[in-house]
Write an enzyme that holds these catalytic residues in place. Structure first.
Site, PDB file in Angstrom:
ATOM      1  N   GLU A 234      -2.891  -6.317  -3.780  1.00 53.78           N
ATOM      2  CA  GLU A 234      -3.577  -6.662  -2.529  1.00 53.78           C
ATOM      3  C   GLU A 234      -4.473  -7.870  -2.736  1.00 53.78           C
ATOM      4  OE1 GLU A 234      -4.538  -6.584   0.473  1.00 53.78           O
ATOM      5  OE2 GLU A 234      -3.949  -4.767   1.519  1.00 53.78           O
TER       6      GLU A 234
ATOM      7  N   ARG B   5     -13.033   4.404  -0.246  1.00 53.16           N
ATOM      8  CA  ARG B   5     -12.957   3.241  -1.137  1.00 53.16           C
ATOM      9  C   ARG B   5     -12.846   1.970  -0.304  1.00 53.16           C
ATOM     10  NH1 ARG B   5      -7.950   0.983  -1.027  1.00 53.16           N
ATOM     11  NH2 ARG B   5      -6.086   2.286  -0.799  1.00 53.16           N
TER      12      ARG B   5
ATOM     13  N   ASN C 243     -11.181  -1.456   0.869  1.00 48.27           N
ATOM     14  CA  ASN C 243      -9.803  -1.917   1.045  1.00 48.27           C
ATOM     15  C   ASN C 243      -9.818  -3.264   1.751  1.00 48.27           C
ATOM     16  OD1 ASN C 243      -6.837  -1.053   0.871  1.00 48.27           O
ATOM     17  ND2 ASN C 243      -6.992  -1.738   2.987  1.00 48.27           N
TER      18      ASN C 243
ATOM     19  N   GLU D  76      -6.764   8.928   1.104  1.00 50.35           N
ATOM     20  CA  GLU D  76      -5.379   8.649   1.483  1.00 50.35           C
ATOM     21  C   GLU D  76      -4.441   9.649   0.809  1.00 50.35           C
ATOM     22  OE1 GLU D  76      -3.087   4.393   1.982  1.00 50.35           O
ATOM     23  OE2 GLU D  76      -4.166   4.756   0.119  1.00 50.35           O
TER      24      GLU D  76
ATOM     25  N   ASN E 292      -8.577  -3.800   6.952  1.00 49.12           N
ATOM     26  CA  ASN E 292      -7.593  -4.704   6.379  1.00 49.12           C
ATOM     27  C   ASN E 292      -7.894  -6.168   6.700  1.00 49.12           C
ATOM     28  OD1 ASN E 292      -5.335  -4.573   4.570  1.00 49.12           O
ATOM     29  ND2 ASN E 292      -4.678  -2.742   5.661  1.00 49.12           N
TER      30      ASN E 292
ATOM     31  N   ASP F 237      -1.270  -5.553   8.147  1.00 45.13           N
ATOM     32  CA  ASP F 237      -1.993  -5.400   6.882  1.00 45.13           C
ATOM     33  C   ASP F 237      -2.881  -6.624   6.653  1.00 45.13           C
ATOM     34  OD1 ASP F 237      -2.624  -4.698   4.096  1.00 45.13           O
ATOM     35  OD2 ASP F 237      -0.940  -3.324   4.230  1.00 45.13           O
TER      36      ASP F 237
END
Length: 300
Positions: free
Chosen positions: A20, A103, A105, A123, A156, A206
């Protein structure tokens, strides 16, 4: 350039689980990115084709360069400076202390050098999370943290318009690309609205980036592609197809910012499916797009 000149090529093969947050570090001509669940930060040097990696003791949701040359991360629950040699973290501030299973992201710096990063709830498997548990945070240049909104599912993609008056944002699960009025001087955001709704068959929104024409490039998780959208009209302008399903993010890089780097996850894919897409968990580069991106904003 014509579509025939576009080229998708593998640049780093099978280098992680949940890749990512790619950022082009223009000062060092390197691509930095994270492996969230592999607890690693990576730095790829295209000129030498070398990958430098450092393991840390926690999940890492995002990484950005800083004006003083240090590397800044949004780890599992905190913002920290990273020592590339030892992997040690110099913690700046912790968040979500009441939600230990949350967390960070994804995250990115704004045009004034503040580091924005959002959290998400626990998740079960990719894109299946405990809803409305996350918060959007901002690490200001004085190292103080502010929270801007909560009820986030999977925080995101982020991008800022060319005139610095709009912040674009993606919370993956609702399927909308949102915009806020953004004040560069104060960091204030307001007037959140949907500017794009993506049909289910297009995949899950995303990570994203913006090009010099003000168009948004969005990774479409679960559908093997990156789409280019006009944020003013909602029109889809282009689709780039990748050789693996779970495309997570993208950024422009290279000397002229005309190369689109794309991260792809291997997390949550069955062994049987991995046989069909062996390049999941890799980094790709797309060239010949005929457009350029902008240098990444850096912290400080």
């Amino acid at each position: 350039m014509s579509a025939r000149e576009e080229k998708v090529e593998l640049v780093v093969k099978n280098c992680g689980k949940l890749l990512e947050g790619p950022h082009w570090d223009g000062a060092n001509d390197t691509l930095i990115f994270v492996d969230i669940l592999g607890n690693a930060v990576h730095r790829y040097h295209p000129q030498t084709d070398k990958l430098q990696s450092v393991k840390i003791d926690e999940n890492v949701g995002a990484v950005v360069p800083t004006k003083d040359g240090r590397t800044l991360i949004a780890g599992r629950h905190s913002f920290s400076f990273l020592d590339w040699t030892s992997g040690k973290l110099d913690q700046i501030a912790a968040v979500d202390s009441d939600k230990p299973d949350n967390r960070f992201n994804d995250g990115k710096c704004d045009p004034a050098g503040r580091f924005w990063a959002g959290t998400m709830g626990p998740e079960k498997k990719p894109a299946e999370v405990l809803l409305n548990q996350g918060t959007m945070y901002c690490l200001n240049t004085d190292l103080k943290v502010t929270s801007h909104f909560d009820q986030v599912n999977i925080s995101n993609g982020l991008a800022w318009s060319l005139d610095h008056k709009t912040m674009y944002y993606i919370d993956t699960l609702p399927g909308y690309l949102d915009a806020f009025d953004y004040n560069k001087e104060t960091g204030e955001i307001k007037n959140r609205r949907h500017i794009l709704k993506v049909p289910n068959n297009e995949g899950l929104l995303d990570g994203m980036c913006i090009d010099t024409e003000g168009m948004l490039w969005v990774a479409m998780f679960s559908k093997s592609k990156v789409n280019r959208y006009n944020p003013n009209t909602g029109e889809k302008l282009k689709t780039i197809t990748l050789p693996a399903t779970n495309v997570t993010s993208c950024c422009f890089g290279g000397k002229d910012y005309d190369e689109l780097y794309v991260t792809i996850s291997a997390e949550g894919i069955s062994e049987e499916e991995l046989q069909k897409q062996p390049l999941a968990g890799s980094i790709f580069k797309v060239t010949g797009l005929g457009v350029r991106g902008l240098p990444a904003n850096i912290f400080g």
